[in-house]
Design a protein around this motif. Sequence first.
Motif, PDB file in Angstrom:
ATOM      1  N   LEU A 215      50.353   9.164   4.007  1.00  0.00           N
ATOM      2  CA  LEU A 215      48.902   9.124   3.861  1.00  0.00           C
ATOM      3  C   LEU A 215      48.397   7.734   4.240  1.00  0.00           C
ATOM      4  O   LEU A 215      48.872   6.719   3.727  1.00  0.00           O
ATOM      5  CB  LEU A 215      48.499   9.461   2.429  1.00  0.00           C
ATOM      6  N   VAL A 216      47.421   7.706   5.151  1.00  0.00           N
ATOM      7  CA  VAL A 216      46.828   6.439   5.574  1.00  0.00           C
ATOM      8  C   VAL A 216      45.310   6.622   5.641  1.00  0.00           C
ATOM      9  O   VAL A 216      44.814   7.678   6.039  1.00  0.00           O
ATOM     10  CB  VAL A 216      47.405   5.985   6.932  1.00  0.00           C
ATOM     11  N   VAL A 217      44.588   5.593   5.206  1.00  0.00           N
ATOM     12  CA  VAL A 217      43.128   5.609   5.196  1.00  0.00           C
ATOM     13  C   VAL A 217      42.631   4.596   6.223  1.00  0.00           C
ATOM     14  O   VAL A 217      43.091   3.450   6.239  1.00  0.00           O
ATOM     15  CB  VAL A 217      42.579   5.268   3.797  1.00  0.00           C
ATOM     16  N   VAL A 218      41.687   5.025   7.061  1.00  0.00           N
ATOM     17  CA  VAL A 218      41.231   4.206   8.175  1.00  0.00           C
ATOM     18  C   VAL A 218      39.704   4.170   8.211  1.00  0.00           C
ATOM     19  O   VAL A 218      39.050   5.182   7.968  1.00  0.00           O
ATOM     20  CB  VAL A 218      41.770   4.753   9.516  1.00  0.00           C
ATOM     21  N   VAL A 219      39.154   2.993   8.513  1.00  0.00           N
ATOM     22  CA  VAL A 219      37.715   2.839   8.757  1.00  0.00           C
ATOM     23  C   VAL A 219      37.554   2.053  10.054  1.00  0.00           C
ATOM     24  O   VAL A 219      38.226   1.040  10.266  1.00  0.00           O
ATOM     25  CB  VAL A 219      37.002   2.106   7.608  1.00  0.00           C
ATOM     26  N   SER A 220      36.655   2.529  10.927  1.00  0.00           N
ATOM     27  CA  SER A 220      36.450   1.915  12.231  1.00  0.00           C
ATOM     28  C   SER A 220      35.038   1.364  12.351  1.00  0.00           C
ATOM     29  O   SER A 220      34.095   1.890  11.751  1.00  0.00           O
ATOM     30  CB  SER A 220      36.702   2.947  13.338  1.00  0.00           C
ATOM     31  N   HIS A 221      34.886   0.312  13.157  1.00  0.00           N
ATOM     32  CA  HIS A 221      33.557  -0.246  13.416  1.00  0.00           C
ATOM     33  C   HIS A 221      32.658   0.751  14.143  1.00  0.00           C
ATOM     34  O   HIS A 221      31.431   0.612  14.120  1.00  0.00           O
ATOM     35  CB  HIS A 221      33.681  -1.525  14.249  1.00  0.00           C
ATOM     36  N   THR A 222      33.249   1.744  14.799  1.00  0.00           N
ATOM     37  CA  THR A 222      32.431   2.751  15.481  1.00  0.00           C
ATOM     38  C   THR A 222      31.691   3.631  14.485  1.00  0.00           C
ATOM     39  O   THR A 222      30.610   4.139  14.782  1.00  0.00           O
ATOM     40  CB  THR A 222      33.306   3.628  16.394  1.00  0.00           C
ATOM     41  N   LYS A 223      32.276   3.811  13.276  1.00  0.00           N
ATOM     42  CA  LYS A 223      31.634   4.553  12.190  1.00  0.00           C
ATOM     43  C   LYS A 223      31.921   3.830  10.879  1.00  0.00           C
ATOM     44  O   LYS A 223      32.735   4.273  10.068  1.00  0.00           O
ATOM     45  CB  LYS A 223      32.140   5.997  12.120  1.00  0.00           C
ATOM     46  N   PRO A 224      31.251   2.698  10.643  1.00  0.00           N
ATOM     47  CA  PRO A 224      31.598   1.860   9.484  1.00  0.00           C
ATOM     48  C   PRO A 224      31.224   2.464   8.136  1.00  0.00           C
ATOM     49  O   PRO A 224      31.620   1.929   7.107  1.00  0.00           O
ATOM     50  CB  PRO A 224      30.807   0.571   9.748  1.00  0.00           C
ATOM     51  N   ARG A 225      30.472   3.562   8.134  1.00  0.00           N
ATOM     52  CA  ARG A 225      30.134   4.219   6.865  1.00  0.00           C
ATOM     53  C   ARG A 225      31.040   5.415   6.580  1.00  0.00           C
ATOM     54  O   ARG A 225      30.837   6.115   5.592  1.00  0.00           O
ATOM     55  CB  ARG A 225      28.669   4.693   6.892  1.00  0.00           C
ATOM     56  N   GLN A 226      32.016   5.651   7.429  1.00  0.00           N
ATOM     57  CA  GLN A 226      32.873   6.824   7.280  1.00  0.00           C
ATOM     58  C   GLN A 226      34.314   6.433   7.014  1.00  0.00           C
ATOM     59  O   GLN A 226      34.886   5.598   7.711  1.00  0.00           O
ATOM     60  CB  GLN A 226      32.803   7.701   8.537  1.00  0.00           C
ATOM     61  N   MET A 227      34.907   7.052   5.986  1.00  0.00           N
ATOM     62  CA  MET A 227      36.318   6.873   5.664  1.00  0.00           C
ATOM     63  C   MET A 227      37.083   8.095   6.140  1.00  0.00           C
ATOM     64  O   MET A 227      36.698   9.230   5.860  1.00  0.00           O
ATOM     65  CB  MET A 227      36.498   6.713   4.151  1.00  0.00           C
ATOM     66  N   ASN A 228      38.165   7.868   6.881  1.00  0.00           N
ATOM     67  CA  ASN A 228      39.010   8.954   7.357  1.00  0.00           C
ATOM     68  C   ASN A 228      40.383   8.864   6.704  1.00  0.00           C
ATOM     69  O   ASN A 228      40.997   7.796   6.699  1.00  0.00           O
ATOM     70  CB  ASN A 228      39.169   8.894   8.878  1.00  0.00           C
ATOM     71  N   VAL A 229      40.835   9.980   6.150  1.00  0.00           N
ATOM     72  CA  VAL A 229      42.145  10.045   5.503  1.00  0.00           C
ATOM     73  C   VAL A 229      43.052  10.905   6.378  1.00  0.00           C
ATOM     74  O   VAL A 229      42.716  12.055   6.678  1.00  0.00           O
ATOM     75  CB  VAL A 229      42.047  10.638   4.087  1.00  0.00           C
TER      76      VAL A 229
ATOM     77  N   CYS B 111      40.824  14.576   5.469  1.00  0.00           N
ATOM     78  CA  CYS B 111      39.402  14.693   5.166  1.00  0.00           C
ATOM     79  C   CYS B 111      38.689  13.442   5.657  1.00  0.00           C
ATOM     80  O   CYS B 111      39.330  12.460   6.051  1.00  0.00           O
ATOM     81  CB  CYS B 111      39.157  14.868   3.658  1.00  0.00           C
ATOM     82  N   ASN B 112      37.361  13.476   5.638  1.00  0.00           N
ATOM     83  CA  ASN B 112      36.578  12.274   5.885  1.00  0.00           C
ATOM     84  C   ASN B 112      35.337  12.309   5.009  1.00  0.00           C
ATOM     85  O   ASN B 112      34.842  13.381   4.671  1.00  0.00           O
ATOM     86  CB  ASN B 112      36.215  12.121   7.360  1.00  0.00           C
ATOM     87  N   TYR B 113      34.881  11.141   4.629  1.00  0.00           N
ATOM     88  CA  TYR B 113      33.710  11.002   3.774  1.00  0.00           C
ATOM     89  C   TYR B 113      32.765   9.981   4.385  1.00  0.00           C
ATOM     90  O   TYR B 113      33.210   8.971   4.941  1.00  0.00           O
ATOM     91  CB  TYR B 113      34.102  10.533   2.371  1.00  0.00           C
ATOM     92  N   SER B 114      31.472  10.228   4.240  1.00  0.00           N
ATOM     93  CA  SER B 114      30.471   9.266   4.684  1.00  0.00           C
ATOM     94  C   SER B 114      29.705   8.731   3.482  1.00  0.00           C
ATOM     95  O   SER B 114      29.488   9.461   2.499  1.00  0.00           O
ATOM     96  CB  SER B 114      29.492   9.923   5.668  1.00  0.00           C
ATOM     97  N   TYR B 115      29.282   7.476   3.579  1.00  0.00           N
ATOM     98  CA  TYR B 115      28.638   6.796   2.456  1.00  0.00           C
ATOM     99  C   TYR B 115      27.304   6.216   2.894  1.00  0.00           C
ATOM    100  O   TYR B 115      26.942   6.236   4.070  1.00  0.00           O
ATOM    101  CB  TYR B 115      29.564   5.713   1.895  1.00  0.00           C
ATOM    102  N   SER B 116      26.572   5.679   1.932  1.00  0.00           N
ATOM    103  CA  SER B 116      25.197   5.236   2.168  1.00  0.00           C
ATOM    104  C   SER B 116      25.089   3.915   2.903  1.00  0.00           C
ATOM    105  O   SER B 116      24.026   3.566   3.409  1.00  0.00           O
ATOM    106  CB  SER B 116      24.454   5.136   0.827  1.00  0.00           C
ATOM    107  N   SER B 117      26.166   3.152   2.953  1.00  0.00           N
ATOM    108  CA  SER B 117      26.166   1.881   3.685  1.00  0.00           C
ATOM    109  C   SER B 117      27.586   1.599   4.142  1.00  0.00           C
ATOM    110  O   SER B 117      28.508   2.384   3.892  1.00  0.00           O
ATOM    111  CB  SER B 117      25.628   0.739   2.804  1.00  0.00           C
TER     112      SER B 117
END
Length: 439
Positions: free
Chosen positions: A72-86, A96-102
């Motif tokens: 399991l690895v969690v990644v966040v990219s500058h292309t979508k800085p409000r989205q976490m991808n697992v 899964c992926n989650y999006s946040y307010s900032s």
Amino acid sequence: MEAAAGAGPAEAAGPEALSCFAYNQDCTSLAIGTKTGYRLFSLSSVEQLDQVHANNEIPDIYIVERLFSSSLVVVVSHTKPRQMNVYHFKKGTEICNYSYSSNILSIRLNRQRLIVCLEESIYIHNIKDMKLLKTILDTPPNTTGLCALSINHSNSYLAYPGSSTIGEIVLYDGNNLRTVCTIPAHDGTLAAITFNSTGSKLASASEKGTVIRVFSVPDGQKLYEFRRGMKRYVNISSLVFSMDSQFLCASSNTETVHIFKLEHTTDSRPEEPPTWSGYMGKMFMAATNYLPAQVSDMMNQDRAFATVRLNFSGQRNICTLSTIQKLPRLLVTTSDGHLYIYNLDPQDGGECVLIKKHSLLGSEKTDENKENDLRPPLPQSYAATVARQSTMPSSSSMPGYSEDGGALRGEVIPEHEFATGPVRLDDENEFPPVSIRSP
């Protein structure tokens, strides 16, 4: 355990410089992010740097965190800085992926909880099904995403700044979802916080970087106070306990890494024979009772047990203390893409000796890894593996994420390591959407 400040963006020193780098929770693996993807390395050998996985499908990564030595690895990219991808990197699938307010500033995880830190809020997920359990709103502005999570899932303590002007730490119970206490740690704002492996101690440093304090958990009592230096203020870049909690390591933007030993001198020691130096020592310590508090505290602070003199300064780096091939080592990873391994003398301390330097950049296999050419091929890219059909086991038979570092390859995490029940991260219905607030 996870090195604090290991997941922040790094200064670019060249076309292949690291954008982020972080050790996993038990310091058996290193994850690095670049403009073109990320790589995972096993830290089981001094001479060889074993690349576990490489992905070049996700650009501009600035956070990459691995759950222990699992898939399991969690990644966040500058292309979508409000989205976490697992991701499940061995299967090449997105869990899964989650999006946040900032923008996401940092992510911490153990076998029970996944923490997402934004500038003014913190999200707590259950890592077994990724359900959102709690949102801590209106936290003091935390522009660096400073927070720490105990790797011990039986308590899952979370620590984060309680103020943007003074060094106040909020201790939060991540399992029972309640605030435990507030610790007045420093006069200045916080720069680093970290738990030991059992979650029984919490270390902190302020932005001045001169004093490091260790507190007991959960009552928040001060146990130790170490002085890193007096001549100049520094920016602490990482703060980490050894897995046995005997040592505490701090690195900064200077050329010196400090290692402190956590030991208390007790009054039960045999009486020393009377000597002039012993007599003067007792007089000196007695005099501290009559001096101003600030002077007395400075005289009672412990100095570094061991140090490392790096051949550079001003470069972002993170350090960790790990046992590799049955010996204690200090590891330092730098933003220009190098891993330095030092020997640490656990008895006498002193200057640590550099024994190996690895390159983390360049080709898939570095020059140090030519002996590994006979290893099985690395997993294919996400694009290639996602295209293949895969049959998922039922929830009653699905094991934990397979381990591939620090233990036998293919070994699985026992179910009891994940609190109750097997891990299920495959059914989209288990991932209720995060409610998005206005930025």
